[in-house]
Design an enzyme around this catalytic site. Structure first.
Site, PDB file in Angstrom:
ATOM      1  N   LYS A  25       0.843  -1.199   0.000  1.00 22.29           N
ATOM      2  CA  LYS A  25       0.000   0.000   0.000  1.00 22.29           C
ATOM      3  C   LYS A  25       0.883   1.255   0.000  1.00 22.29           C
ATOM      4  CE  LYS A  25      -3.935   1.898   2.693  1.00 22.29           C
ATOM      5  NZ  LYS A  25      -4.787   1.692   3.896  1.00 22.29           N
ATOM      6  N   SER A  85      -9.770   2.016   3.226  1.00 22.80           N
ATOM      7  CA  SER A  85      -8.885   2.742   2.342  1.00 22.80           C
ATOM      8  C   SER A  85      -7.914   1.875   1.544  1.00 22.80           C
ATOM      9  CB  SER A  85      -8.064   3.736   3.169  1.00 22.80           C
ATOM     10  OG  SER A  85      -7.211   3.034   4.060  1.00 22.80           O
ATOM     11  N   SER A 115      -9.971  -0.424   7.294  1.00 17.70           N
ATOM     12  CA  SER A 115      -9.380  -0.185   5.973  1.00 17.70           C
ATOM     13  C   SER A 115      -8.761  -1.395   5.299  1.00 17.70           C
ATOM     14  CB  SER A 115      -8.319   0.924   6.057  1.00 17.70           C
ATOM     15  OG  SER A 115      -8.946   2.181   6.054  1.00 17.70           O
TER      16      SER A 115
END
Lengths: 479, 477, 95
Positions: free
Chosen positions: A70, A146, A170
């Site tokens: 990420k 997210s 997330s």
């Protein structure tokens, strides 16, 4: 099946028996990314893709297997921008501890970073400076957030497995929306060093994978004590693959009644009820319990998380790195840099958090929220004194349409209603695929356990997985 | 109306640990800008702090030396404000659970002990340095993250001199603990002052000014003195004082109002979630207490007792750790039972020499044994005190022994009776009038005659022996 | 709790974010709604509850005072938007 479609443990077997190389896996991922990522947008800065040889020849455990990271986890020399304009061009001079752990274990770091909501602020990956990620199951839908880029990449076979971060859901919510497995480990289990902080007391890095076995492998590799993180816990990491026993007979599972209430999509409820029945059928003892302070979790979260974020994000000021607006006056430079560098949601949260900490409001908001957080944790402690784990939906709905909730932040915040309490309590939880809605959108089942009891989560998840096929289904991407 | 001055001081002290507070960067002064930095002290995204064990130990030592109560539970908080020397735009500090509270120390203004309360001593981290240019400010983060402690006094100081004495006493204690350079000019000790005036007898505090930018103890005193006068003038002319921060301009010798950055209430303190709580148990504190070195006040009392020194003498001797060690070793070498003559030399001529050379007595180029020898010459009346002072200065300059310098300077006093008697006879012969005066009962005349003996001997006659001989000679005549 | 425009402006200043008038109004409305929502925690009795500033029971985490390698100035300044020699450079501070 193509190599990029396989799980990590399947690929490891193939590398071990000499039938493939890790280079071949990288190549198949590049091919896949080149083919579909213009549609999915799981990765950012794709222009940077260098198809250089990645054959590490590593003899360590992961044998050069690529891992997708990420964009908020620092990778030395690779852009790490939290999908924000304000960090544009930022190349950390150091690796996050999880990256060190991965490299030490022989993993290859995939050079493209996964898309995300800017600074992990969001539940849809629509708040990315690099544009929304699309849900591989339906490109008109959000992948959740997210860590939407990580989840979509895994679901679309653009990644073998990935790391995400989870502050209020997330990892789990996008895993649920994309039909993959996502674990938020116990707070303190995985080092946060090198994870660009959103809310320090809630953030954890965790795996997003195609099945529970991969999650167990990846968790063991990234977990462990880190002297660079004061909040990392010095406790040995078990071999989680030993928990993959396909046996939950007699296991006591609690179902929190507050997680099956109005506002929940009835289709999701039906799918989750079915999954709970399945667990019962596999021998688990199911009983309803109460987590009385659940209704306060979202407000408490949005006070604590934004307060911490407002302080954590103060460093993005144009002085040392990233974007700087032109001005010949320092304060104006600060204000313009931050006005132009942060997206709308980031500004909203910084404002809310600054307000919650400000003079005259601290006691009413921040301090009170910390106290309610204690109550929420106590609710869980009580349940875990009698039960092995808690099972609930991951999200009240399946993936929603892109743009559907962007105009109403509050409604967006409420999509985290089932995931937030876990972060507040610091406990681990995993989302696994447990079915689909009529529109062929995945639904996730959330398994929560007491602190440092990831083993029970893996055991339940794996057992469920061994007796269902949901995790084997793959989206077809219309090109 | 008469006003009482009320002063409280906030002292920031850099701890001299090997590494910074929250990262492993070596603390190394005088290096190129931004060369003693790492991702952590630069506050780069993703980095996390872990506190330095030695910094905590040092801070506890200081807190104990100031008689503070170490708090059982302490934590770090974030103090949020934007400034380019602060990489995270918050400073890790302590707010509601400081390391320690309720201490005190004694100051000796005009030789009377006065107890000054210490409100709290807490932990924090230093900021970087800014260099201001025409259009830009340049930032060096080498200093960023050096462990600091803040020592906050109660508003118990009632004059600029008391503030000065407090700082001197504080520095002395820290120096004994050996936990900080304590050098205000180098910035390892920094001091802000809060000052207000109130009508004599009033218990209510007046409107205060916060003074910053002083870079010496004298600067603190001067700034406070300026402020006492400025505030008194305003009050006497019935003008309103405003609570403000003022900067000391040492060159112009005045304070100027500074437009405030963020007000104290805008700091948005909250517990730093990146750092854990600290539970400091009593046994640990007692262990540190047990290892504390002897502190100035204790040493003063011991000197008074062991060497029968006056409080005044002892206090001067102990104000510097190294000088007190030097002095004590000299005292031990000095074999006489009465130490006073030696002590007088230590706090008199020797200290004077040190001041002239801007050094401590222990830093002077003089062997302890030689100093003691010199005092012996004086005590045995082999040289005059005046000569001895000259010799002392030469000893420091040349490193030669006392004996050699006395010989070279031919400074030994004439104590030989035959030699002296010859001089006396000639003086008596030449000063018949004074001889008569003395015989008539004018004792002053003897002084004159001794003076003549001194003159004739080029100052080398031992004045005491000369006086005795003269008296005896004249009484017999 | 109501949040007025003056408060928003002050908060924006503390956060060093420049807000245009239209942004200010939009944010004002949104924050008003959000704060209205989070205000629900005010109805709970938390009188004798300890605040969970840390969710972990760990304490006293310290490190040894051992020097580690620092960055070179070149590396430290690598990402700098503006620098001069070995310094980071920022616009002049005008209070």
């Amino acid at each position: 099946m193509e190599l990029n479609q396989l799980t990590a443990h399947q690929l490891l077997d193939k590398i071990k028996d000499g039938s493939i190389t890790s280079q071949a896996i990288f190549d198949s991922l590049y091919q896949r990314v080149n083919k579909i990522d213009d549609k999915v947008n799981a990765y950012v800065r794709r222009g940077n893709l260098e198809r250089t040889g990645k054959e590490s020849g590593s003899k360590s455990e992961l044998l050069g297997l690529p891992v997708t990271i990420k964009d908020n986890i620092c990778t030395e020399g690779l852009n790490t921008e939290c999908c924000s304009k304000i960090l544009q061009g930022f190349r950390p001079p150091y690796d996050a501890t999880v990256i060190n752990n991965l490299k030490r274990s022989g993993a290859g770091i995939f050079e493209l970073k996964a898309n995300m909501d800017e600074f992990a602020f969001g539940s849809s990956t629509e708040n990315s400076y690099f544009g929304s990620t699309h849900n591989p199951w339906n490109l008109d839908c959000v992948p959740g957030g997210s860590s939407g880029g990580s989840a979509a990449a895994v679901a679309a076979d653009e990644a073998i497995w990935a790391l995400g971060s989870d502050t209020g859901g997330s990892i789990r919510q996008p895993a649920s929306f994309c039909g993959v497995v996502g674990l938020k480990p116990t707070y303190g289990r995985v080092s946060r060093f090198g994870l660009i902080a959103f809310a320090s007391s809630l953030d954890q890095i965790g795996p997003i994978t195609k099945d529970v076995e991969d999650a167990a492998i990846l968790t063991r590799i990234i977990a462990g004590y880190d002297p660079n993180d004061s909040t990392s816990v010095n406790q040995s990491v078990p071999d989680y693959t030993k928990s993959l026993t396909n046996d939950i007979k007699g296991l006591k599972i609690a179902i929190p009644k507050e997680y099956f209430v109005e506002g929940m999509d009835p289709e999701v409820k039906a799918v989750v009820d079915e999954a709970v029945n399945k667990l019962k059928g596999l021998g688990a003892v199911i009983k309803q319990v109460t987590l009385a302070h659940t209704e306060y979790a979202v407000p408490v979260y949005y006070i604590i998380a934004t307060a911490e974020a407002s302080s954590n994000l103060a460093r993005f000021d144009g002085v040392q790195y990233g974007y700087r607006a032109k001005s010949d006056n320092l304060i104006e430079m600060y204000k313009k840099t931050r006005a132009e560098g942060f997206g709308e949601e980031a500004k909203r949260r910084i404002m809310l958090g600054t307000f919650a900490l400000s003079h005259g409001y601290y006691d009413a908001y921040y301090l009170r929220a910390l106290k309610v957080r204690t109550l929420i944790k106590q609710d869980f402690d009580k349940v875990f004194s009698e039960f092995d784990c808690i099972v609930a939906p991951t999200s009240p709905s399946a993936a929603f349409k892109i743009g559907e909730r962007t105009s109403d932040p509050l409604k967006m915040y409420l999509s985290d209603i089932y995931t937030i309490s876990v972060n507040l309590a610091g406990i681990p939880a995993m989302s696994i695929p447990c079915g689909f809605t009529k529109n062929k959108l995945p639904v996730g089942l959330q398994i929560m356990a007491g602190a440092f009891n990831e083993e029970t989560i893996f055991k339940v998840g794996h057992t469920y997985e061994q007796n269902t096929d949901w995790h084997k289904l793959k989206p077809v991407i219309r090109l | 109306m008469r006003y009482q001055t009320v002063i409280g001081l906030e002292v920031h002290l850099q701890l001299s640990t090997r590494t910074k507070a929250f990262c492993g960067c070596a603390i190394d002064f005088g290096q190129a800008p931004n060369s003693c930095v790492c991702p952590i002290c630069l506050g780069l995204p993703g980095t996390l702090p872990v506190y330095n064990k030695e910094a905590l130990n040092s801070a506890i030592k200081v807190a104990l030396a100031f008689n503070c109560q170490i708090q059982e539970h302490t934590k770090f908080d974030r103090k949020n404000y934007f400034y380019p020397d602060l990489p995270k735009n918050y400073q890790i500090s302590q707010f509601d659970l400081p390391l320690s509270r309720n201490g005190h120390m004694y100051i000796y203004t005009e030789n009377k002990p006065k107890r000054i309360g210490i409100t709290r001593i807490h932990l924090e981290e230093d900021a970087g340095k800014l260099v201001h240019e025409e259009a830009n400010s340049l930032v060096d983060f080498n200093r960023t993250g050096i462990p600091l402690i803040e020592i906050v006094s109660e508003p118990d100081l009632n004059s600029p001199q008391e503030a000065f004495d407090y700082l001197t006493g504080l520095k002395s204690i820290i120096e004994y603990l050996d936990v900080s350079d304590c050098d205000m000019e180098k910035g390892s000790l920094r001091c802000d002052a809060n000052i207000s005036l109130r009508p004599e007898g009033s218990s209510q505090l007046g409107v205060k000014t916060e003074l910053k930018n002083m870079n010496s103890f004298k600067g603190v005193k001067d700034a406070l003195q300026f402020e006492v006068e400025r505030q008194a003038e305003l009050l006497l002319s019935n003008q309103q004082l405003v609570q403000e921060t003022r900067l000391w301009d040492a060159e112009k010798g005045r304070t100027v109002s500074m437009r405030s950055k963020e007000g104290a209430k805008d700091y948005r303190y909250f517990p730093d979630p990146d750092l854990t709580l600290f539970n400091i148990n009593k046994a640990f504190v007692e262990e540190i207490r047990g290892r504390l070195p002897e502190l100035p006040l204790d040493k003063m009392h011991r000197f008074m007792k062991d060497y029968s020194l006056s409080e005044y003498d002892a206090k001067i001797l102990v104000s510097s750790k190294k000088d007190s060690q030097f002095a004590e070793e000299c005292i031990k070498i000095y074999s006489e039972k009465d130490k006073k003559p030696l002590v007088n030399w230590l706090i008199g001529p020797l200290l004077q020499e040190a001041k002239v050379r801007k050094a401590g007595i222990s830093e002077l180029n003089i062997e302890k044994k030689e100093l003691v020898n010199l005092v012996g010459f004086v005590q045995r009346q082999e040289i005059s005190g005046l000569s001895a002072k000259t010799v002392l200065s030469q000893m420091i300059d040349t490193g030669k022994s006392a004996e050699l310098l006395i010989k070279e300077g031919n400074l030994l006093q004439v104590s030989d009776l035959d030699d002296l008697n010859k001089i006396i006879e000639s003086v008596i012969a030449l000063n018949a009038k004074s001889v008569d005066d003395f015989k008539a009962g004018k004792s002053n005349a003897l002084m004159f005659l001794v003076g003549q003996v001194m003159k004739k001997s080029s100052g080398k006659a031992n004045p005491k022996i000369a006086g005795d001989l003269l008296r005896r000679r004249l009484s017999n005549a | 709790m109501a949040i007025d425009n003056e408060t928003i402006k002050h908060v924006a200043h503390l956060a060093r974010i420049e807000l245009q008038q239209n942004e200010l109004e939009k944010l004002s409305n949104q924050l008003h709604d959000i704060i209205g929502f989070i205000d629900r925690i005010s109805k709970l009795d938390v009188e004798n509850i300890a605040p969970a500033s840390h969710i972990l029971p760990i304490s006293n985490v310290l490190r040894e005072d051992n020097p580690q390698v620092s960055l070179t100035p070149e590396k430290a300044l690598e990402n700098a938007p503006d620098k001069k020699g070995n310094f980071f450079s920022v616009p002049k501070i005008i209070e």
